[in-house]
Design a protein around this motif. Structure first.
Motif, PDB file in Angstrom:
ATOM      1  N   ILE A  49       0.823  -1.222   0.000  1.00 31.52           N
ATOM      2  CA  ILE A  49       0.000   0.000   0.000  1.00 31.52           C
ATOM      3  C   ILE A  49       0.852   1.266   0.000  1.00 31.52           C
ATOM      4  CG2 ILE A  49      -1.803   1.287   1.249  1.00 31.52           C
ATOM      5  CD1 ILE A  49      -2.659  -1.491   2.458  1.00 31.52           C
ATOM      6  N   ILE A  50       1.631   1.488   1.074  1.00 31.32           N
ATOM      7  CA  ILE A  50       2.322   2.774   1.259  1.00 31.32           C
ATOM      8  C   ILE A  50       3.264   3.103   0.100  1.00 31.32           C
ATOM      9  CG2 ILE A  50       3.890   4.098   2.749  1.00 31.32           C
ATOM     10  CD1 ILE A  50       2.763   2.532   5.150  1.00 31.32           C
ATOM     11  N   LEU A  51       4.084   2.133  -0.323  1.00 32.92           N
ATOM     12  CA  LEU A  51       5.090   2.430  -1.350  1.00 32.92           C
ATOM     13  C   LEU A  51       4.497   2.605  -2.743  1.00 32.92           C
ATOM     14  CD1 LEU A  51       8.191   0.272  -0.330  1.00 32.92           C
ATOM     15  CD2 LEU A  51       7.698   2.656   0.176  1.00 32.92           C
ATOM     16  N   ASN A  52       3.203   2.332  -2.877  1.00 34.87           N
ATOM     17  CA  ASN A  52       2.544   2.587  -4.165  1.00 34.87           C
ATOM     18  C   ASN A  52       1.981   4.003  -4.253  1.00 34.87           C
ATOM     19  OD1 ASN A  52       2.983   0.028  -5.324  1.00 34.87           O
ATOM     20  ND2 ASN A  52       1.370  -0.832  -4.039  1.00 34.87           N
ATOM     21  N   THR A  53       1.904   4.672  -3.101  1.00 37.26           N
ATOM     22  CA  THR A  53       1.304   6.015  -3.115  1.00 37.26           C
ATOM     23  C   THR A  53       2.214   7.084  -2.526  1.00 37.26           C
ATOM     24  OG1 THR A  53       0.272   5.503  -0.990  1.00 37.26           O
ATOM     25  CG2 THR A  53      -1.068   5.131  -2.953  1.00 37.26           C
ATOM     26  N   ARG A  54       2.907   6.748  -1.442  1.00 32.81           N
ATOM     27  CA  ARG A  54       3.622   7.761  -0.670  1.00 32.81           C
ATOM     28  C   ARG A  54       4.886   8.349  -1.323  1.00 32.81           C
ATOM     29  NH1 ARG A  54       3.236   8.485   5.622  1.00 32.81           N
ATOM     30  NH2 ARG A  54       4.796  10.087   5.902  1.00 32.81           N
ATOM     31  N   PRO A  55       5.698   7.553  -2.042  1.00 33.00           N
ATOM     32  CA  PRO A  55       6.952   8.119  -2.564  1.00 33.00           C
ATOM     33  C   PRO A  55       6.773   9.390  -3.391  1.00 33.00           C
ATOM     34  CG  PRO A  55       7.018   5.755  -2.721  1.00 33.00           C
ATOM     35  CD  PRO A  55       5.625   6.108  -2.308  1.00 33.00           C
ATOM     36  N   LYS A  56       5.719   9.446  -4.229  1.00 31.42           N
ATOM     37  CA  LYS A  56       5.502  10.643  -5.058  1.00 31.42           C
ATOM     38  C   LYS A  56       5.229  11.867  -4.195  1.00 31.42           C
ATOM     39  CE  LYS A  56       4.075   9.039  -9.608  1.00 31.42           C
ATOM     40  NZ  LYS A  56       2.929   8.661 -10.435  1.00 31.42           N
ATOM     41  N   ALA A  57       4.356  11.697  -3.200  1.00 34.27           N
ATOM     42  CA  ALA A  57       4.008  12.815  -2.310  1.00 34.27           C
ATOM     43  C   ALA A  57       5.223  13.228  -1.482  1.00 34.27           C
ATOM     44  CB  ALA A  57       2.856  12.409  -1.398  1.00 34.27           C
ATOM     45  N   SER A  58       5.964  12.224  -0.970  1.00 35.74           N
ATOM     46  CA  SER A  58       7.148  12.538  -0.171  1.00 35.74           C
ATOM     47  C   SER A  58       8.229  13.202  -1.022  1.00 35.74           C
ATOM     48  CB  SER A  58       7.729  11.272   0.468  1.00 35.74           C
ATOM     49  OG  SER A  58       6.867  10.817   1.483  1.00 35.74           O
ATOM     50  N   ALA A  59       8.380  12.748  -2.265  1.00 36.62           N
ATOM     51  CA  ALA A  59       9.382  13.344  -3.163  1.00 36.62           C
ATOM     52  C   ALA A  59       9.065  14.816  -3.398  1.00 36.62           C
ATOM     53  CB  ALA A  59       9.415  12.584  -4.488  1.00 36.62           C
ATOM     54  N   LYS A  60       7.790  15.106  -3.555  1.00 32.53           N
ATOM     55  CA  LYS A  60       7.340  16.495  -3.755  1.00 32.53           C
ATOM     56  C   LYS A  60       7.715  17.343  -2.526  1.00 32.53           C
ATOM     57  CE  LYS A  60       3.108  18.732  -5.283  1.00 32.53           C
ATOM     58  NZ  LYS A  60       1.649  18.549  -5.376  1.00 32.53           N
ATOM     59  N   ALA A  61       7.510  16.769  -1.332  1.00 34.08           N
ATOM     60  CA  ALA A  61       7.847  17.473  -0.084  1.00 34.08           C
ATOM     61  C   ALA A  61       9.361  17.672   0.023  1.00 34.08           C
ATOM     62  CB  ALA A  61       7.319  16.685   1.118  1.00 34.08           C
ATOM     63  N   TYR A  62      10.135  16.622  -0.301  1.00 32.83           N
ATOM     64  CA  TYR A  62      11.598  16.732  -0.242  1.00 32.83           C
ATOM     65  C   TYR A  62      12.109  17.810  -1.211  1.00 32.83           C
ATOM     66  CZ  TYR A  62      12.781  12.818   2.867  1.00 32.83           C
ATOM     67  OH  TYR A  62      12.941  12.006   3.965  1.00 32.83           O
ATOM     68  N   LYS A  63      11.488  17.873  -2.402  1.00 30.86           N
ATOM     69  CA  LYS A  63      11.925  18.871  -3.390  1.00 30.86           C
ATOM     70  C   LYS A  63      11.773  20.296  -2.860  1.00 30.86           C
ATOM     71  CE  LYS A  63      11.573  16.227  -7.623  1.00 30.86           C
ATOM     72  NZ  LYS A  63      10.670  15.580  -8.547  1.00 30.86           N
ATOM     73  N   LYS A  64      10.746  20.503  -2.044  1.00 28.98           N
ATOM     74  CA  LYS A  64      10.499  21.851  -1.492  1.00 28.98           C
ATOM     75  C   LYS A  64      11.620  22.299  -0.564  1.00 28.98           C
ATOM     76  CE  LYS A  64       5.554  21.353  -0.815  1.00 28.98           C
ATOM     77  NZ  LYS A  64       4.571  21.525   0.259  1.00 28.98           N
ATOM     78  N   ILE A  65      12.261  21.337   0.110  1.00 26.30           N
ATOM     79  CA  ILE A  65      13.233  21.724   1.150  1.00 26.30           C
ATOM     80  C   ILE A  65      14.677  21.388   0.773  1.00 26.30           C
ATOM     81  CG2 ILE A  65      11.545  21.498   3.026  1.00 26.30           C
ATOM     82  CD1 ILE A  65      13.817  18.820   3.338  1.00 26.30           C
ATOM     83  N   TRP A  66      14.864  20.708  -0.379  1.00 26.06           N
ATOM     84  CA  TRP A  66      16.202  20.228  -0.774  1.00 26.06           C
ATOM     85  C   TRP A  66      17.144  21.397  -1.031  1.00 26.06           C
ATOM     86  CZ3 TRP A  66      16.601  15.078  -0.191  1.00 26.06           C
ATOM     87  CH2 TRP A  66      17.785  14.448  -0.599  1.00 26.06           C
ATOM     88  N   TRP A  67      18.345  21.302  -0.517  1.00 25.48           N
ATOM     89  CA  TRP A  67      19.337  22.353  -0.731  1.00 25.48           C
ATOM     90  C   TRP A  67      20.218  22.000  -1.919  1.00 25.48           C
ATOM     91  CZ3 TRP A  67      21.298  22.890   5.030  1.00 25.48           C
ATOM     92  CH2 TRP A  67      20.286  23.509   5.798  1.00 25.48           C
ATOM     93  N   GLU A  68      20.932  23.023  -2.427  1.00 26.32           N
ATOM     94  CA  GLU A  68      21.867  22.803  -3.530  1.00 26.32           C
ATOM     95  C   GLU A  68      22.903  21.735  -3.174  1.00 26.32           C
ATOM     96  OE1 GLU A  68      24.495  25.902  -5.718  1.00 26.32           O
ATOM     97  OE2 GLU A  68      22.469  26.748  -5.524  1.00 26.32           O
ATOM     98  N   GLU A  69      23.363  21.757  -1.895  1.00 23.18           N
ATOM     99  CA  GLU A  69      24.392  20.799  -1.459  1.00 23.18           C
ATOM    100  C   GLU A  69      23.816  19.417  -1.161  1.00 23.18           C
ATOM    101  OE1 GLU A  69      24.889  24.293   1.476  1.00 23.18           O
ATOM    102  OE2 GLU A  69      23.340  23.658   0.057  1.00 23.18           O
ATOM    103  N   GLY A  70      22.484  19.308  -1.099  1.00 21.15           N
ATOM    104  CA  GLY A  70      21.869  18.009  -0.822  1.00 21.15           C
ATOM    105  C   GLY A  70      20.793  18.100   0.245  1.00 21.15           C
TER     106      GLY A  70
END
Length: 346
Positions: A49-70
């Motif tokens: 269940i979770i890995l079929n839906t959550r990675p896209k939403a989490s990736a979107k959240a990570y992109k918002k806070i990701w720094w140039e250095e990582g």
């Protein structure tokens, strides 16, 4: 005997792309101390269940806070490691519980430098099954299998250490200087209520009612809820906060089981509805800013507050690489090293 230190934090995906987030979430959520249900049920829940839906939403959240250095968590942890290393005379390594900067790699790097006695520091003020315990258990399994001649000692939970409370209180005070706020919310990472009961060494004390956290018990040594409440109490005492101007809550719940309450998002909502115009929020379950502090609190939390009519929302950063925090870690490390040397000499 050659001493070394290993700082261990939670971890992060290698990139904010869905495939890397999925790989990271799989390792994280399949940990039996994070989702503590039988393997078949965990596999069904996580991989079905979770890995079929959550990675896209989490990736979107990570992109918002990701720094140039990582990843902010990784970058801040590396900066912390470097600053600590500058002040101690033996190797300081860094590892993550999940992701590619593994504990095995961290121990290997120290072993390659001739280290055979490691001071392992889980970068969590409070003890929890899903943080400190999973790090210590895995580190011991890796030691037995790959580094049988190595000794590992660890820093216990430091939530009520007077020096830590001083550093945290001073940091909060500094960041609130000149800010208008009517309420300070201490938001801690949530855990399922059953984790509290499972960690209860007395098997009877933790009822998660209105009084068990305030009633002295040996259970408190491993009770995450008590330790969070205690941080709030000690900081409020230190900074002379008036009753009613601060409170505690818990963020980041997952699934349908009861988690520790009150929930942070609902608390922010309630404060806004009650007419609080200016609030501040601090996240003392983390020592480094990460997805949960930078996106869930600083972005989503602020949005909720404004939707409810709130005006100023002040997010207090984690201790990150603040000098007093670095100095405190150095002090603990040097105390350990001196005690080790004294033990060997005797």
């Amino acid at each position: 005997m050659k001493k070394g230190v290993l700082l261990v934090n939670l971890g992060s995906p290698d990139s904010p792309e869905p495939k890397d987030v999925k790989k990271y979430l799989d390792e994280f959520l399949m940990d039996e101390r994070v989702i503590d249900v039988p393997y078949w049920a965990r596999t069904l829940l996580v991989r079905g269940i979770i890995l079929n839906t959550r990675p896209k939403a989490s990736a979107k959240a990570y992109k918002k806070i990701w720094w140039e250095e990582g990843s902010p968590l990784i970058v801040l942890s590396e900066q912390l490691q470097q600053k600590v290393q500058e002040s101690v005379d033996f190797p300081v390594g860094l590892a993550m519980r999940y992701g590619s900067m593994s504990i095995k790699k961290g121990l290997q790097e120290l072993a390659d430098k001739g280290v055979d006695t490691v001071f392992l520091i889980p970068l969590y003020p409070q003890f929890a099954m899903a943080t400190t315990e999973t790090i210590l258990v895995l580190a011991e399994e890796i030691r037995q299998e790959h580094f049988p001649n190595m000794t590992i000692e660890n820093l216990p939970a430091f939530y009520n250490n007077p020096d830590y409370i001083d550093v945290l209180s001073n940091s909060i005070s500094k960041h609130l200087e000149g800010k208008k706020y009517e309420h300070l919310l201490f938001s801690y990472h949530g855990v399922p209520e059953r984790h509290i009961r499972k960690s209860d060494i007395t098997k009877s004390h933790c009822k998660i009612d209105g009084s068990c956290c305030e009633t002295p018990s040996p259970a408190h040594e491993f009770c995450y809820r008590h330790q969070c409440k205690e941080v709030t109490r000690l900081v409020a005492e230190k900074l002379n906060f008036a009753p009613g101007t601060y409170s505690s809550s818990f963020q980041s719940r997952l699934g349908f089981d009861p988690w520790l309450q009150p929930y942070t998002d609902r608390t922010i909502e309630r404060l806004g509805k009650e007419g609080v115009k200016n609030m501040a929020i601090v996240t003392p379950a983390f020592v480094s800013d990460c997805l949960e502090t930078l996106e869930e609190i600083a972005m989503e939390g602020e949005e909720i507050f404004h939707e409810m009519g709130g005006k100023d929302f002040t997010t207090i950063p984690c201790l990150n690489t603040e000098t007093p925090w670095v100095n405190l870690l150095v002090k603990w490390i040097n105390n350990w090293a001196q005690a080790e040397t004294a033990t060997v000499q005797h």
